[in-house]
Design an enzyme around this catalytic site. Structure first.
Site, short mmCIF file in Angstrom:
data_model
loop_
_atom_site.label_atom_id
_atom_site.label_comp_id
_atom_site.label_asym_id
_atom_site.label_seq_id
_atom_site.Cartn_x
_atom_site.Cartn_y
_atom_site.Cartn_z
N ASP A 70 0.81 -1.21 0.00
CA ASP A 70 0.00 0.00 0.00
C ASP A 70 0.85 1.27 0.00
O ASP A 70 0.51 2.26 -0.63
CB ASP A 70 -0.94 0.00 1.21
N GLY A 71 1.98 1.24 0.72
CA GLY A 71 2.85 2.41 0.76
C GLY A 71 3.40 2.77 -0.60
O GLY A 71 3.50 3.95 -0.96
N LEU A 189 -8.14 3.95 11.42
CA LEU A 189 -8.72 2.73 11.99
C LEU A 189 -8.06 2.39 13.32
O LEU A 189 -8.74 2.00 14.28
CB LEU A 189 -8.55 1.58 11.00
N GLN A 245 4.06 9.64 4.70
CA GLN A 245 5.31 9.60 3.94
C GLN A 245 6.01 10.95 3.82
O GLN A 245 7.21 10.99 3.56
CB GLN A 245 5.04 9.04 2.54
#
Length: 288
Positions: A70-71, A189, A245
């Protein structure tokens, strides 16, 4: 499709191996592979492969294949700028809420894309700006979230928050997460924010460890203008983090403005699984 861009996690040998095979596979089919420069240095490139800088990865591309987790996908989506090229995100990482295409599905999925036989999920993005003394000093587009958080040794911070120019509250907390539906399964989440289906268009505001226990996550309209002013009144380490990031150090009095971006990220959907299956699998629902 005539040009396929490849973006990969360059420090992962597995990603490099798949990228090498993919460039050769595309060359055999007469398709030009556009490879960003950091990746290109680590590959044996077929003659028709083009090397481009990361910021130019989406220019003239018909498709972007992202190899990693995902990153890696989030980094690629930020580098695309205003381009809305469809992304085929292949999960070579661990968790993978966004990169739902498996390695086994890579080549059949690329075949369908080359034949223009695919469906996309359009994911809303946010535009975050930092205003200091009336001047915008930072501007970033994000796919997941905008986070204000304190440094390791800092005290609780005060964040005066308004929505559409209406005062909401002054959060006294370790931080604040403003998230898209896509980002709802990320940092939000873990801070007890809501899981929001990515087809919805809205923005969630989730405090991190609020001092007032009645503070709860809030979901607002997709076009809401969210303004957060740092009013702690003391010199402490506070940071703005974009998609986990990019970091920006904030000072007292800074105003963070968050708006819906005019651009989206277009993710090619897997045909073998749906969103709820991804949730069940990644969050291990139903297991004991």
């Amino acid at each position: 499709m005539k040009k396929v861009a490849i973006f990969a996690k360059v420090h992962d040998p597995r990603c490099l191996g798949v990228a090498q095979q993919l460039t050769e596979w595309l060359a055999q089919r007469g398709v030009t592979a556009k490879v960003e420069d950091h990746l290109s240095k680590r590959l044996r490139r077929p003659s028709q492969t083009q090397t481009v800088e990361s910021s130019e990865i989406a220019q003239d591309a018909d498709l972007i294949v992202v190899l990693g987790g995902d990153g890696t996908l989030i980094a690629a989506s930020r580098m695309m700028g205003e381009a809305e090229v469809p992304i085929l995100a292949v999960n070579l990482g661990s968790l993978g809420f966004l990169t739902e295409i498996t390695l086994d599905e890579l080549y059949p999925s690329v075949e369908r894309c080359l034949a223009d036989d695919y469906e996309v999920s359009e994911r809303m993005m946010l535009l975050a700006m930092v205003e200091r003394e009336g001047e915008v000093i930072e501007k970033h587009r994000v796919l997941n979230d905008v986070v204000i958080n304190k440094g390791a040794l800092a005290r609780i911070i005060d964040m005066e928050t308004s929505v559409d120019s209406h005062y909401l509250t002054t959060f006294k907390a370790d931080g604040l997460i403003v998230s898209t539906p896509t980002g709802s399964t990320g940092y939000s989440l873990s801070a007890n924010g809501p899981i929001i289906h990515p087809a919805l268009e809205c923005i969630s505001i989730t405090p991190i460890c609020p001092h007032t226990l009645t503070n709860r996550p809030l979901v607002v309209a997709k076009d809401a203008d969210i303004d957060i002013k740092l009013v702690s009144g003391i010199d402490e380490a506070v940071f703005l983090t974009l998609d986990g990031q990019v970091g920006v150090k904030l000072v007292n009095g800074d105003l963070v403005k968050i708006r819906r971006s005019g651009h989206v990220t277009r993710l090619i959907q897997s045909r073998s699984k749906d969103y709820f299956e991804v949730l069940r699998t990644k969050l291990k629902w139903g297991e004991r």
